[in-house]
Design a protein around this motif. Structure first.
Motif, mmCIF file in Angstrom:
data_model
loop_
_atom_site.group_PDB
_atom_site.id
_atom_site.type_symbol
_atom_site.label_atom_id
_atom_site.label_comp_id
_atom_site.label_asym_id
_atom_site.label_seq_id
_atom_site.Cartn_x
_atom_site.Cartn_y
_atom_site.Cartn_z
ATOM 1 N N VAL A 184 0.851 -1.176 0.000
ATOM 2 C CA VAL A 184 0.000 0.000 0.000
ATOM 3 C C VAL A 184 0.892 1.232 0.000
ATOM 4 C CG1 VAL A 184 -1.890 1.205 1.151
ATOM 5 C CG2 VAL A 184 -1.678 -1.291 1.402
ATOM 6 N N SER A 185 0.687 2.106 -0.971
ATOM 7 C CA SER A 185 1.391 3.382 -0.995
ATOM 8 C C SER A 185 0.715 4.319 -0.009
ATOM 9 C CB SER A 185 1.348 3.988 -2.407
ATOM 10 O OG SER A 185 1.888 5.299 -2.403
ATOM 11 N N VAL A 186 1.459 4.791 0.999
ATOM 12 C CA VAL A 186 0.844 5.606 2.050
ATOM 13 C C VAL A 186 1.496 6.980 2.176
ATOM 14 C CG1 VAL A 186 -0.086 3.679 3.385
ATOM 15 C CG2 VAL A 186 2.249 4.469 3.839
ATOM 16 N N SER A 187 2.235 7.419 1.155
ATOM 17 C CA SER A 187 2.839 8.749 1.210
ATOM 18 C C SER A 187 2.130 9.705 0.269
ATOM 19 C CB SER A 187 4.321 8.697 0.854
ATOM 20 O OG SER A 187 4.499 8.412 -0.511
ATOM 21 N N GLU A 188 2.134 10.965 0.646
ATOM 22 C CA GLU A 188 1.664 12.047 -0.229
ATOM 23 C C GLU A 188 2.915 12.629 -0.872
ATOM 24 O OE1 GLU A 188 -1.300 14.331 -2.052
ATOM 25 O OE2 GLU A 188 -1.444 12.540 -0.797
ATOM 26 N N SER A 189 3.172 12.213 -2.092
ATOM 27 C CA SER A 189 4.448 12.543 -2.734
ATOM 28 C C SER A 189 4.207 13.224 -4.082
ATOM 29 C CB SER A 189 5.289 11.275 -2.892
ATOM 30 O OG SER A 189 5.582 10.709 -1.624
ATOM 31 N N ILE A 190 4.384 12.496 -5.172
ATOM 32 C CA ILE A 190 4.216 13.063 -6.509
ATOM 33 C C ILE A 190 2.744 12.963 -6.913
ATOM 34 C CG2 ILE A 190 4.954 12.909 -8.916
ATOM 35 C CD1 ILE A 190 7.493 11.504 -7.925
ATOM 36 N N PRO A 191 2.151 14.023 -7.476
ATOM 37 C CA PRO A 191 0.744 13.970 -7.893
ATOM 38 C C PRO A 191 0.498 12.874 -8.925
ATOM 39 C CG PRO A 191 1.532 16.242 -7.868
ATOM 40 C CD PRO A 191 2.741 15.369 -7.675
ATOM 41 N N LEU A 192 -0.705 12.298 -8.903
ATOM 42 C CA LEU A 192 -1.026 11.184 -9.788
ATOM 43 C C LEU A 192 -0.834 11.537 -11.256
ATOM 44 C CD1 LEU A 192 -4.273 9.652 -8.222
ATOM 45 C CD2 LEU A 192 -1.890 9.251 -7.625
ATOM 46 N N ALA A 193 -1.293 12.717 -11.660
ATOM 47 C CA ALA A 193 -1.191 13.090 -13.071
ATOM 48 C C ALA A 193 0.267 13.218 -13.495
ATOM 49 C CB ALA A 193 -1.930 14.407 -13.322
ATOM 50 N N GLU A 194 1.097 13.740 -12.604
ATOM 51 C CA GLU A 194 2.521 13.873 -12.930
ATOM 52 C C GLU A 194 3.173 12.506 -13.071
ATOM 53 O OE1 GLU A 194 6.541 15.884 -11.000
ATOM 54 O OE2 GLU A 194 4.566 16.679 -10.461
ATOM 55 N N LEU A 195 2.734 11.552 -12.262
ATOM 56 C CA LEU A 195 3.248 10.187 -12.368
ATOM 57 C C LEU A 195 2.705 9.457 -13.588
ATOM 58 C CD1 LEU A 195 2.964 8.929 -8.683
ATOM 59 C CD2 LEU A 195 5.080 9.154 -9.976
ATOM 60 N N GLY A 196 1.559 9.924 -14.107
ATOM 61 C CA GLY A 196 0.921 9.239 -15.216
ATOM 62 C C GLY A 196 0.075 8.060 -14.784
ATOM 63 N N VAL A 197 -0.359 8.045 -13.522
ATOM 64 C CA VAL A 197 -1.131 6.903 -13.022
ATOM 65 C C VAL A 197 -2.562 7.294 -12.658
ATOM 66 C CG1 VAL A 197 0.954 5.777 -12.154
ATOM 67 C CG2 VAL A 197 -0.395 7.223 -10.609
ATOM 68 N N ASP A 198 -3.002 8.499 -13.058
ATOM 69 C CA ASP A 198 -4.347 8.929 -12.694
ATOM 70 C C ASP A 198 -5.420 8.074 -13.349
ATOM 71 O OD1 ASP A 198 -3.168 10.137 -14.892
ATOM 72 O OD2 ASP A 198 -4.495 11.855 -14.888
ATOM 73 N N GLY A 199 -5.090 7.355 -14.420
ATOM 74 C CA GLY A 199 -6.039 6.437 -15.027
ATOM 75 C C GLY A 199 -5.972 5.038 -14.452
ATOM 76 N N ILE A 200 -5.049 4.823 -13.513
ATOM 77 C CA ILE A 200 -4.831 3.496 -12.926
ATOM 78 C C ILE A 200 -5.263 3.457 -11.465
ATOM 79 C CG2 ILE A 200 -3.030 1.822 -12.283
ATOM 80 C CD1 ILE A 200 -1.476 2.736 -14.751
#
Length: 290
Positions: A184-200
């Motif tokens: 489980v990822s539990v950190s507030e780090s890189i925004p989802l869109a910047e990571l490219g995972v907002d669709g995942i």
């Protein structure tokens, strides 16, 4: 309730633990877990274990590491794309790698990694190797403790309220009990869109789970600032890193990505093997300064 072992990755010169903030927080987290009957111990890895004889960093090794890092990033983008992700716009590494793959071998290797040569390169690579070694110590200690889960934090992970954070960690553990979730990822780090995972990343795990704990359609990661690993996955991650070796050098975040891709490819991780806390339970202070 599953027991949780806490591991903190820091070092003597860290600005994030210069006054002992990260160390005290880790101890407070472990103590709070213990009061709830869910503690399995604490390891604070604050050593620099790099051995130049065992892991020599000559010019050729640094350049090989540059190529390795670029290849890892390329493979991860392909992995995201195949899962419906939306990788960020191609940057310098993409362009250089694309030219190299097209057969234009005159591209300078140094462009792949800004510090891939000289004294600055060796210093940066040494730092990354020390981080690797501390993460391995944290994973090993968690597995050896017999804990069900291993919470590994880097020293820039911050919480406003330790008691609330522990309640949320245990809520996440309870929510994924009996599921295939391996980490489980539990950190507030890189925004989802910047990571490219907002669709995942998104969607409830189930109607009974906390609304902030979301599912992913394929295993994906943020940074390794704060991750909650099932003990069996922690053991596989440590074994996978050791099997590949610490040379060539790569950031630990990318070593985790490499292990995720390998485990998806061989069937050890499936579409429901990962969950995220949104927002993250721990703020990555190096990215989100107060």
């Amino acid at each position: 309730m599953g027991a949780v072992h806490v591991g903190l990755v820091t070092h003597p010169r860290s600005r994030f633990d210069a006054d002992g903030t990260a160390t005290r927080q880790a101890q407070d987290l472990a103590d709070a877990l213990g009061r709830r009957g869910a503690g399995a111990g604490l390891l604070i890895s604050d050593r620099d274990d790099y051995d130049a004889q065992a892991l020599p960093l000559g010019r050729a090794e640094l350049r090989r590491s540059a190529r390795y890092q670029a290849d890892l990033e390329y493979r991860w983008r392909r992995y995201l794309a195949s899962a419906g992700g939306r990788p960020a716009r191609a940057g310098g590494l993409d362009r250089v790698l694309g030219l190299a793959m097209a057969g234009k071998r005159q591209v300078r290797t140094e462009a792949l990694w800004p510090w891939s040569d000289g004294a600055a390169g060796r210093t940066a690579a040494t730092r990354l190797l020390n981080i690797d070694l501390s993460h391995l110590r944290a994973l090993d200690a968690g597995v050896a403790s017999g804990a069900d889960w291993v919470l590994v934090l880097e020293d820039d992970a911050r919480v406003d309220d330790v008691e609330v954070a522990v309640d949320d960690v245990l809520a996440a553990v309870a929510a994924v009990e009996g599921t295939p979730v391996a980490f489980v990822s539990v950190s507030e780090s890189i925004p989802l869109a910047e990571l490219g995972v907002d669709g995942i990343v998104g969607g409830r795990l189930s109607a009974s789970t906390p609304s902030w704990l979301v599912a992913t359609t394929t295993p994906v990661t943020n940074t390794v600032c704060a991750n909650l690993y099932r003990s069996s996955f922690a053991a596989d991650l440590a074994a996978g890193i050791r099997a590949r070796g610490l040379l060539p050098v790569a950031p630990i975040d990318w070593r985790l990505n490499e292990q995720v891709m390998a485990m998806v490819a061989d069937g050890r991780l499936g579409p429901s093997s990962c969950a995220w806390a949104l927002p993250g339970l721990f703020l990555q202070a190096s990215m989100h300064p107060a």
